[in-house]
Design an enzyme around this catalytic site. Structure first.
Site, PDB file in Angstrom:
ATOM      1  CB  SER A 153      23.975  38.689   7.026  1.00 43.31           C
ATOM      2  OG  SER A 153      24.666  38.254   5.889  1.00 43.31           O
ATOM      3  CG  ASP A 248      29.636  43.671   4.651  1.00 43.67           C
ATOM      4  OD1 ASP A 248      29.812  42.775   3.804  1.00 43.67           O
ATOM      5  OD2 ASP A 248      28.610  43.745   5.357  1.00 43.67           O
ATOM      6  CG  HIS A 278      29.117  40.371   6.624  1.00 48.40           C
ATOM      7  ND1 HIS A 278      28.065  41.108   6.168  1.00 48.40           N
ATOM      8  CD2 HIS A 278      28.613  39.140   6.917  1.00 48.40           C
ATOM      9  CE1 HIS A 278      26.972  40.375   6.161  1.00 48.40           C
ATOM     10  NE2 HIS A 278      27.278  39.171   6.622  1.00 48.40           N
TER      11      HIS A 278
END
Length: 307
Positions: A153, A248, A278
């Site tokens: 991320s 995501d 995600h």
């Protein structure tokens, strides 16, 4: 456009559980102290149970790092410098301890996890500066060893930036950049930001809040060291391994970066999980498909590290 499928009932239950245990960033909750208090009040996750030969917190030229050595000091063991996710604002060494333990054991590499400074108290460029300091420290301490960078991320953004910085500054040489559902574009131009704006844990409101905290100065939003998708020339970068999730909001940005890297002559491998969301790699203990995907991702990283 990337491929997506609707989540299975098992995945949907995990999405709902993750959503219920996360603050409504950018809407119901906007104060960073309140956000961190909410997260701190959650029950602690059970220990990963993954044993690593040696784990220690150390000082990397003023930046705290946690070093995971599965060999307890064996010479020539390759090294991964890892940056955790959390939107540049939350999470830390403890939140990603199990993930780093698994990475160290599965890759057979020393993992150096970076406790970089967080926004909004420390906006850009504090985080990439800290990661760069940790990477240089790692290169000195483990001189002569094969080194990769990795992150999930926001941490994948920082891993990509470490690779860019190492290229621009003449080293250290990296054998791989492992980018797990990377957060790359504060302008959020990919269509997946609209297709999956809400309903799959990470939302458009979360991302807006994260980027606003990290990049309060508008001029920084096109700086390639903050937004790698704005980098004009990606040639000369190390091979890239990307993992993306079809549900995501960040998915299309990662695919755009993979395409740009490949167009610049960089060796790229991409594993796409259409029905995942995600952060799923951190849920390997609750989701068999996530465990399989994480095992495969770490196996690919091991191959790059060991040549």
């Amino acid at each position: 456009m990337t491929t997506t499928v609707e989540p299975t009932a098992e995945v949907r239950r995990l999405i709902e559980l993750a959503t219920a245990n996360f603050p409504a960033l950018g809407t119901g909750v906007t104060d960073i102290a309140e956000v961190r208090a909410f997260l701190a009040a959650r029950p602690a996750p059970p220990p990963s149970g993954i044993e690593v030969a040696h784990v220690a917190d150390e000082d990397a030229d003023g930046v705290r790092v946690r070093v995971y050595d599965p060999t307890d000091g064996a010479a020539e063991t390759p090294v991964v410098v890892f940056a955790h996710g959390g939107g540049f604002c939350v999470c830390g060494l403890d939140s990603h301890d199990g993930f780093c333990r698994a990475m160290a054991v599965r890759t057979g590499a020393v993992v150096v996890s970076v406790d970089y400074r967080l926004a909004p108290e420390h906006p850009f460029p504090a985080a990439p500066d800290d990661c760069w300091t940790a990477l240089r420290w790692t290169a000195r301490r483990y001189a002569g060893r094969r080194i990769a960078v990795a992150g999930d991320s926001a941490g994948a953004n920082l891993a990509a930036v470490m690779a860019l910085t190492a290229l621009d500054r003449g080293g250290p040489e990296l054998v791989c950049q492992a980018l797990y559902y990377p957060m790359l574009d504060p302008q959020r131009r990919g269509d997946s930001h609209r297709r999956h704006a809400r309903g799959y844990f990470l939302t458009a409101d979360h991302l807006r809040w994260y980027w606003d905290c990290y990049l309060p100065r508008p001029a920084d939003r096109t700086d390639p060291y903050a937004a790698p998708l704005h980098r004009a020339d990606l040639s000369g970068l190390p091979p890239a391994q990307l993992v993306t999730a079809g549900l995501d909001p960040l998915c299309d940005d990662a695919w755009a970066y993979a395409h740009a890297l490949a167009g610049a002559g960089v060796d790229v491998t991409l594993a796409h999980l259409p029905g995942m969301f995600h952060g799923f790699l951190s849920m390997a203990g609750a989701l068999p498909r996530a465990l399989t995907a994480r095992t495969e991702a770490f196996a690919a990283l091991r191959r790059a590290l060991h040549g």
